[in-house]
Motif scaffolding. Structure first.
Motif, short mmCIF file in Angstrom:
data_model
loop_
_atom_site.label_atom_id
_atom_site.label_comp_id
_atom_site.label_asym_id
_atom_site.label_seq_id
_atom_site.Cartn_x
_atom_site.Cartn_y
_atom_site.Cartn_z
N ASP A 149 0.85 -1.18 0.00
CA ASP A 149 0.00 0.00 0.00
C ASP A 149 0.89 1.23 0.00
OD1 ASP A 149 -2.11 1.97 0.48
OD2 ASP A 149 -3.33 0.24 1.02
N GLY A 150 0.26 2.39 -0.24
CA GLY A 150 1.03 3.62 -0.36
C GLY A 150 1.60 3.74 -1.76
N CYS A 151 2.22 4.88 -2.05
CA CYS A 151 2.75 5.09 -3.39
C CYS A 151 3.89 6.10 -3.36
CB CYS A 151 1.64 5.61 -4.31
SG CYS A 151 2.13 5.63 -6.03
N ASN A 152 4.97 5.79 -4.09
CA ASN A 152 6.12 6.71 -4.14
C ASN A 152 6.11 7.60 -5.38
OD1 ASN A 152 6.93 5.58 -1.77
ND2 ASN A 152 8.55 4.33 -2.64
N TYR A 153 5.13 7.40 -6.25
CA TYR A 153 5.03 8.27 -7.43
C TYR A 153 4.22 9.50 -7.06
CZ TYR A 153 6.64 4.18 -9.98
OH TYR A 153 7.37 3.12 -10.43
N ARG A 164 -2.23 7.97 1.49
CA ARG A 164 -1.80 6.62 1.86
C ARG A 164 -0.34 6.54 2.30
NH1 ARG A 164 -5.62 2.37 2.30
NH2 ARG A 164 -7.51 3.33 1.55
N GLY A 165 0.43 7.62 2.08
CA GLY A 165 1.82 7.59 2.50
C GLY A 165 2.72 6.84 1.53
N GLU A 166 3.93 6.54 2.01
CA GLU A 166 4.91 5.91 1.14
C GLU A 166 4.60 4.44 0.90
OE1 GLU A 166 8.74 6.68 2.84
OE2 GLU A 166 8.61 8.84 2.43
N TYR A 167 5.24 3.91 -0.14
CA TYR A 167 5.02 2.52 -0.55
C TYR A 167 5.57 1.54 0.50
CZ TYR A 167 4.45 -1.23 -4.04
OH TYR A 167 4.05 -2.34 -4.73
#
Length: 434
Positions: A149-153, A164-167
């Protein structure tokens, strides 16, 4: 005291809802999916685009009207925190996207008529709550597994990283354990989900670990299909493509949201600027009989008629098996929100219609190419008049088409059976069980 849960939004939200139900069940709470018979209703909300927010808010207002105690969870509280409580003061509690483990405490607090309570982390950090048995809302032929969960893009139109914050990836061992439990319950198809499945494992193992995860899942006895959702174009490595091609249980289906094809627009969207036709040709060459699903955004700020025409011609040439088109939705706190050249709503609608009309024609032609072929399909259920509801390997649950088959033998949901396709329309296939 009975608790009901309403889920809005994506499959990733559905998994969060099932985890919350699992936490409540673990503590002996009575849970129902019928809000009418509940005292407390948990509404897990979506905030991806304006329309989704509206739907979540309407559901909350309806429950206020019905005199329920309401706990709002998920993306809406994460995005609006104080504003939401001001707008709807009747809300009894709120939980952010990465605070779902607090659900029991919040429910018990609200049940005891205590005053308003909220757990919304300022900076969301979603860590999957392992060792909780999900209480599945839908138990059928297929089930989702959230692998990260999360996403760095930071795509120009998307608020997800802020919500959701970082991956964060889960370990291969935990995912395998969950998959085996689901198969033991009778699930035949597992759908892997994350904001971006193709980045799986980079944070944990230092490199893309989706190929390794697929290899391990492929060994599970009794599992029929493994489907990968939400792939990111620049992460479609040769190793991943080769792995999908060689593993027998991995559905030959790639869900690859490209968003656009014009280099300027992709740059403005903060998406990978690359030659997507080369990538698609490589996927099709290496994976025989593959179906590719994609999604595009029309009317992104600054999109000219020429750039839209380029997208239209691209879709015409590439002939995607499945395609979704979305009108650009202007979301606060995204890069594109303050871009000056916003495209008028009327033009967005026209472009949407034009692209979808083209795709319907392509989709019908592709579907008609199945006529006369026998293909494996998974049994989902039945209609009242005995038609078997099925899905092919090229159709993801809930978003793609169905296969409607007549049969003179009994079949069970989850069975994978061969179907001779006799006719087709834009989205669905019709045939006879062999």
């Amino acid at each position: 005291m009975k608790i009901a849960l309403l889920n809005h939004g994506c499959a990733k939200n559905l998994v969060d809802s099932e985890l919350m139900l699992g936490l409540l069940a673990q503590k002996g709470h009575q849970v129902t999916l019928d809000e009418k018979e509940a005292d407390i209703v948990v509404v897990n909300t979506c905030s991806f685009i304006h329309d989704a927010e509206k739907e979540s808010v309407q559901a909350i207002l309806q429950l206020v009207n019905d005199g329920k105690k309401i706990i709002v969870t998920g993306c809406l509280p994460q995005k609006y925190k104080g504003e939401l409580k001001k707008a709807i003061p009747e809300i009894s509690g709120m939980i952010g996207t990465s605070d779902i483990k607090e659900i029991v405490e919040v429910v018990e607090h609200v049940a005891n008529d205590k005053k308003y309570v909220e757990h919304v982390s300022e900076k969301p950090e979603y860590i999957y709550p392992e060792n909780i048995e999900r209480q599945q809302i839908t138990v059928g032929a297929s089930s989702y597994i959230k692998i990260a969960d999360g996403c760095n893009y930071h795509c120009g139109y998307c608020i997800i990283p802020q919500l959701r914050g970082e991956y964060h990836s889960r370990t291969i061992e935990n995912i395998l354990d969950e998959a085996k439990e689901l198969v033991a319950k009778g699930v035949t198809e597992i759908d892997l989900i994350a904001q971006d499945t193709t980045s799986y494992g980079i944070d944990l193992y230092g490199k893309q670990a989706l190929p390794r995860l697929l290899e391990e899942l492929n060994k599970i006895e009794g599992l029929g299909w493994i489907r990968i959702m939400y792939a990111y174009p620049s992460q479609m490595s040769d190793e991943l493509i080769d792995t999908i091609a060689k593993l027998d249980k991995v559905a030959k289906y790639i869900d690859l949201p490209l968003q656009h094809c014009n280099a300027e627009i992709l740059k403005a969207m903060r998406r990978p600027v690359m030659d997507y036709e080369v990538l698609i040709k490589k996927i099709r060459d290496k994976i025989p009989n593959v179906a590719i699903r994609t999604a595009f955004i029309v009317g992104y700020p600054g999109e000219t008629d020429e750039q839209f025409k380029e997208l239209y011609e691209f879709v015409k040439r590439v002939r995607f098996d499945k395609m979704g088109v979305f009108e650009y939705s202007r979301e606060k706190n995204t890069v594109s929100y303050s871009m000056t050249e916003q495209v008028p709503s009327k033009i967005k609608k026209q472009r949407h219609k034009k692209l979808m009309t083209l795709q319907q024609k392509i989709s019908r032609e592709i579907n008609e190419s199945y006529v006369g072929k026998t293909i494996p399909c998974i049994v989902e259920g039945y209609t009242d008049d005995g038609v078997v509801l099925m899905r092919s390997e090229h159709d993801a649950p809930e978003i793609d088409g169905m296969v409607y088959a007549s049969s003179d033998k009994p079949v069970v949901p989850g069975d994978i059976e061969n179907v001779l396709i006799e006719r087709a329309d834009e989205y669905d296939l019709f045939g006879v069980l062999q």
